[in-house]
Design an enzyme around this catalytic site. Structure first.
Site, PDB file in Angstrom:
ATOM      1  N   ASN A 149       0.797  -1.224   0.000  1.00 43.62           N
ATOM      2  CA  ASN A 149       0.000   0.000   0.000  1.00 43.62           C
ATOM      3  C   ASN A 149       0.831   1.276   0.000  1.00 43.62           C
ATOM      4  OD1 ASN A 149       0.341  -1.409   2.637  1.00 43.62           O
ATOM      5  ND2 ASN A 149      -0.259   0.584   3.443  1.00 43.62           N
ATOM      6  N   HIS A 201     -14.225  -0.496   0.695  1.00 43.04           N
ATOM      7  CA  HIS A 201     -14.065   0.958   0.485  1.00 43.04           C
ATOM      8  C   HIS A 201     -12.869   1.303  -0.386  1.00 43.04           C
ATOM      9  CE1 HIS A 201     -10.805   2.284   3.381  1.00 43.04           C
ATOM     10  NE2 HIS A 201     -11.067   1.113   3.906  1.00 43.04           N
ATOM     11  N   CYS A 325      -3.070   5.140   7.403  1.00 41.36           N
ATOM     12  CA  CYS A 325      -3.115   4.735   8.812  1.00 41.36           C
ATOM     13  C   CYS A 325      -1.993   5.375   9.603  1.00 41.36           C
ATOM     14  CB  CYS A 325      -2.989   3.232   8.942  1.00 41.36           C
ATOM     15  SG  CYS A 325      -4.114   2.395   7.886  1.00 41.36           S
TER      16      CYS A 325
HETATM   17  C1  LIG Z   1      -2.823  -3.581   2.146  1.00 41.65           C
HETATM   18  C2  LIG Z   1      -3.901  -3.198   3.092  1.00 41.65           C
HETATM   19  N1  LIG Z   1      -4.372  -4.106   3.962  1.00 41.65           N
HETATM   20  C3  LIG Z   1      -5.347  -3.816   4.837  1.00 41.65           C
HETATM   21  C4  LIG Z   1      -5.903  -2.565   4.890  1.00 41.65           C
HETATM   22  C5  LIG Z   1      -6.987  -2.275   5.889  1.00 41.65           C
HETATM   23  O1  LIG Z   1      -8.230  -2.176   5.250  1.00 41.65           O
HETATM   24  P1  LIG Z   1      -9.476  -1.470   5.979  1.00 41.65           P
HETATM   25  O2  LIG Z   1      -9.231  -0.005   5.905  1.00 41.65           O
HETATM   26  O3  LIG Z   1     -10.654  -1.896   5.153  1.00 41.65           O
HETATM   27  O4  LIG Z   1      -9.537  -1.997   7.348  1.00 41.65           O
HETATM   28  C6  LIG Z   1      -5.438  -1.574   4.014  1.00 41.65           C
HETATM   29  C7  LIG Z   1      -5.970  -0.203   4.088  1.00 41.65           C
HETATM   30  O5  LIG Z   1      -5.310   0.750   3.722  1.00 41.65           O
HETATM   31  C8  LIG Z   1      -4.422  -1.906   3.090  1.00 41.65           C
HETATM   32  O6  LIG Z   1      -3.945  -1.002   2.238  1.00 41.65           O
END
Ligand SMILES: Cc1ncc(COP(=O)(O)O)c(C=O)c1O
Length: 382
Positions: A149, A201, A325
């Site tokens: 990400n 989302h 995050c």
């Molecule tokens: C690679 C990855 N895993 C998990 C998540 C978490 O997803 P959620 O926001 O739906 O909890 C994200 C969110 O940015 C992500 O990019």
């Protein structure tokens, strides 16, 4: 407005929102109710499950609804740990996973599980040989994401899957949250992947929706106990409107996937070509087939990431520091740290993340804004 933060979240499509609203208004019964308000809710839930299964080439019984990527990641990791702890307590993961995986692993480490965190190369990719070397008789889970990400690196899921064919009892989980709709299904659904996690989302469905793929015959312990919904695997009254909206969004994503990937690649190329002309710019994402179409991570050396984000925001252009995050906590970008990028450079990293709606005209506007912003920073960087 130019929205280049699609890896953080996407805008819910109007027709997807309309589905959500209509279901909420008209099909509001509890799917578990025996009376006639329950039946249409149950039917719609199962229809949504079938649609999603079809779209990802799975069986309906292999799709379980969740609240999003974090829940899916936590469920597969801890659900495997609970289901297989009698056979072993060793888990393999990488140093570039999302916090949902990383922190679930940390919690398990505190409970006596042993976590091997694999290093990555300069492209942020795990070496399959390292996975092989780390496997042990007591390994119960290998958890490696499909697309990172922060920089968009695509992990060698197929090659790791090949290695794991010799270890049939080890669960192989792929966090596919950033991979859906990016032309990478062959990778995510290669036959040795047992579990994959998805978040609505990130593909224009409402927040609070998601699902996991769990291969038939693979066992997870539930983490949410209660009334036994989702075939006893994930209790709680189901989010029928969310499931229906997500199924619709996924169908649209899949219909437009090939075109959208091509467009994203062109937009990314245009911005990368522009950024490359500047001495103090570092690109962390490559443009080769080791990287997904939608992420471009770069730094302006000497300028903090949040300063860059706000400078673009003033021009109504939305990008982020490397992950939504960590961005508010100003945490150092974990992927760049794992790639051994010095902290002083990683602090300057920002992420552009594209979606199907972005255009070359937006790339041109971004490039022009970049010139102005860079000129403004010139005093700091020279
Ligand atoms: C690679 C990855 N895993 C998990 C998540 C978490 O997803 P959620 O926001 O739906 O909890 C994200 C969110 O940015 C992500 O990019």
């Amino acid at each position: 407005m130019i929205y280049f933060d699609n890896s953080a979240t996407t805008r819910v499509w109007p027709d997807v929102l309309a589905t959500y609203d209509q279901v909420t208004e008209k099909i509001w019964g509890n799917p578990s109710s025996l009376h006639r308000l329950g039946e249409p809710a149950w039917n719609l839930l199962e229809q949504s499950r079938r649609q999603i299964a079809d779209l990802i080439g799975a069986k309906p019984g292999e799709v379980f609804f969740t609240s999003g990527g974090s829940e899916g990641d936590n469920w597969v990791i801890k659900g495997t740990a609970l289901a297989k702890r009698k056979f072993g307590k060793h888990i393999i993961t990488s140093g570039v996973e999302h916090a949902a995986v990383r922190n679930a692993m940390a919690q398990l480490a505190g409970l006596g599980f042993e976590i091997t965190t694999l290093p990555v190369d300069e492209e942020g990719r795990v070496k399959p040989a390292d996975v092989k070397a780390a496997l042990r008789a007591d390994t119960i889970l290998v958890s490696i994401m499909a697309v990172n990400n922060e920089i968009g690196a695509i992990q060698p899921i197929k090659e790791i899957g090949e290695i794991l064919k010799d270890y049939p009892r080890v669960h192989f989980m792929v966090d596919a949250v950033q991979a859906i709709g990016k032309g990478l299904d062959d990778l995510v659904f290669s036959d040795r992947v047992d579990f994959a996690t998805f978040s609505g989302h990130k593909f224009h469905a409402p927040r609070g929706t998601g699902f996991i793929y769990a291969k038939q015959g693979r066992r997870l312990e539930p983490l949410i106990n209660g009334g036994g919904q989702e075939r006893g695997q994930r209790s709680g009254t189901e989010n029928v409107a969310g499931a229906a909206a997500m199924a619709r969004a996924l169908r649209k994503v899949k219909e437009g996937e090939a075109e959208s990937v091509k467009r994203e690649q062109a937009v990314r190329q245009s911005i990368a070509d522009h950024l490359r002309q500047f001495d103090h710019v570092h690109l962390f994402s490559g443009l080769n087939d080791h990287f997904a179409s939608h992420v471009l991570c770069f730094a302006i050396e000497g300028v903090r990431g949040e300063t860059i984000v706000h400078a673009f925001e003033e021009r109504d252009i939305y990008i982020s520091t490397t992950s939504a995050c960590s961005s508010k906590k100003q945490a150092e970008a974990s992927t760049l740290a794992a790639m051994k990028v010095p902290a002083t450079v990683a602090e300057s990293a920002v992420r552009i993340s594209l979606g199907d709606q972005n255009t070359l005209a937006e790339a041109a506007a971004f490039n022009q804004a970049f010139d102005e912003i860079y000129a403004g920073f010139k005093k700091i960087i020279d």
